[in-house]
Write a protein that holds these residues in place. Structure first.
Motif, PDB file in Angstrom:
ATOM      1  N   ILE A 248      31.800  30.311  64.722  1.00 54.09           N
ATOM      2  CA  ILE A 248      30.612  29.637  64.273  1.00 54.09           C
ATOM      3  C   ILE A 248      31.062  28.124  64.025  1.00 54.09           C
ATOM      4  N   LEU A 249      30.378  27.229  64.836  1.00 62.07           N
ATOM      5  CA  LEU A 249      30.779  25.940  64.896  1.00 62.07           C
ATOM      6  C   LEU A 249      29.722  25.199  64.068  1.00 62.07           C
ATOM      7  N   ASN A 250      29.938  24.030  63.527  1.00 59.36           N
ATOM      8  CA  ASN A 250      29.023  23.180  62.977  1.00 59.36           C
ATOM      9  C   ASN A 250      28.169  22.292  63.913  1.00 59.36           C
ATOM     10  N   SER A 251      29.011  21.849  65.088  1.00 59.19           N
ATOM     11  CA  SER A 251      28.478  21.514  66.438  1.00 59.19           C
ATOM     12  C   SER A 251      29.433  21.663  67.283  1.00 59.19           C
ATOM     13  N   VAL A 252      29.129  21.448  68.503  1.00 59.45           N
ATOM     14  CA  VAL A 252      30.107  21.474  69.813  1.00 59.45           C
ATOM     15  C   VAL A 252      31.385  20.549  69.371  1.00 59.45           C
ATOM     16  N   HIS A 253      31.210  19.749  68.593  1.00 54.33           N
ATOM     17  CA  HIS A 253      32.518  18.850  68.372  1.00 54.33           C
ATOM     18  C   HIS A 253      33.685  19.426  67.552  1.00 54.33           C
ATOM     19  N   ASP A 254      33.311  20.832  67.062  1.00 58.94           N
ATOM     20  CA  ASP A 254      34.534  21.297  66.293  1.00 58.94           C
ATOM     21  C   ASP A 254      35.417  21.940  67.342  1.00 58.94           C
ATOM     22  N   LEU A 255      35.033  22.077  68.862  1.00 60.64           N
ATOM     23  CA  LEU A 255      35.878  22.275  69.720  1.00 60.64           C
ATOM     24  C   LEU A 255      36.949  21.567  69.751  1.00 60.64           C
ATOM     25  N   LEU A 256      36.983  20.266  69.246  1.00 62.23           N
ATOM     26  CA  LEU A 256      38.000  19.346  69.129  1.00 62.23           C
ATOM     27  C   LEU A 256      38.883  19.499  67.801  1.00 62.23           C
ATOM     28  N   LEU A 257      38.404  20.128  66.955  1.00 64.39           N
ATOM     29  CA  LEU A 257      38.919  20.435  65.765  1.00 64.39           C
ATOM     30  C   LEU A 257      39.251  21.700  65.318  1.00 64.39           C
ATOM     31  N   GLU A 258      39.963  22.288  65.901  1.00 63.38           N
ATOM     32  CA  GLU A 258      40.331  23.941  66.173  1.00 63.38           C
ATOM     33  C   GLU A 258      40.503  24.353  64.401  1.00 63.38           C
ATOM     34  N   GLU A 259      41.087  23.418  63.715  1.00 65.43           N
ATOM     35  CA  GLU A 259      41.348  23.928  62.248  1.00 65.43           C
ATOM     36  C   GLU A 259      40.267  24.129  61.223  1.00 65.43           C
TER      37      GLU A 259
END
Length: 269
Positions: A248-259
């Motif tokens: 579950i991602l807040n947004s696709v940007h979370d793919l850069l913020l794996e933690e």
């Protein structure tokens, strides 16, 4: 989150919303491109061409080629070419999809009696004569399929009715379900995506904003799945769903913020 060889993205509600890029989306795609990952964008829309998607993404700072855009129109054309090559068709849809079928060499039926296949897609000019033609053709034995099952489409001003409205009208008139859906969540769309990427399902991550299309398709095909909360599905909707995303991602940007990415189980605690 593990590293994947292929990344499949929904567009509306995932990469952009209306005419505005979702924050961080361009950086995500650029990062994947720099890492030489295979990328494919899937849309369930039939009212915009793949060329237009390329131009739109370019204008938003995402550089992709037309072969990285997969639409239900393209997959439907491929399906009919393989299974019903000489069929005469009736299309509920806007001028673009009709032109694409014309360019692909299909013959349009002049009457319900000579119609072999009724193709149902999003049509913002849908009216009774379309429904009556389709109903009469189906009653006389025509096969009926839909390009996508989406009930609504997200826009900056809020959701608007999508192909699900046309499907509902046909099902209401005929009393039968349209069983063949070509776009997401259909396995036809998933197989077309994997064929395009030349990868196996377990090598790919499907990211989208709809559980009932993006996530379900991923589950049916054996893809890893990530749900973003920037489109249709909200966090409170997730526990109610039969189909659970892997991430579950807040947004696709979370793919850069794996933690910051939580597995489904911990995210719902």
């Amino acid at each position: 989150m593990k590293d994947f060889a292929g990344y499949i993205f929904d567009l509306d509600g995932t990469i952009y919303l209306g005419g505005h890029l979702i924050e961080g989306a361009a950086e995500v795609i650029e990062s994947l491109q720099l890492r030489h990952k295979k990328i494919l964008f899937l849309t369930n829309k039939t009212i915009e061409s793949r060329d237009k998607y390329v131009a739109k993404l370019s204008g938003l700072g995402i550089k992709v080629g037309i072969d990285q855009i997969l639409s239900p129109t393209l997959v439907t054309i491929r399906f009919l070419k393989e299974k019903h090559e000489d069929c005469k068709i009736y299309v509920i849809g806007e001028p673009l999809i009709k032109e694409e079928f014309k360019q692909a060499g299909f013959t349009f039926a002049a009457s319900p009696e000579e119609t072999d296949v009724v193709i149902t897609s999003w049509d913002r000019e849908f009216h009774y004569s379309h429904l009556d033609f389709a109903y009469q053709a189906i009653k006389k034995g025509a096969m009926v399929l839909a390009t996508n099952p989406d009930r609504t489409c997200p826009t900056e001003g809020g959701d608007v009715p999508d192909c699900g409205g046309m499907i509902g009208a046909i099902e209401g008139a005929t009393g039968k379900k349209i069983e063949l859906i070509i776009g997401k969540p259909s396995i036809y769309m998933a197989n077309a995506a994997l064929e395009s990427l030349q990868l196996n399902a377990d090598q790919c991550l499907m990211t989208g904003d709809r559980i009932e299309t993006d996530i379900l398709m991923g589950k049916l095909a054996g893809l890893h799945t990530a749900l973003v909360l920037t489109g249709i599905t909200q966090k409170e909707d997730i526990p109610k769903s039969k189909y659970q995303p892997d991430y579950i991602l807040n947004s696709v940007h979370d793919l850069l913020l794996e933690e910051s990415i939580e597995e489904t189980a911990s995210a719902l605690e």
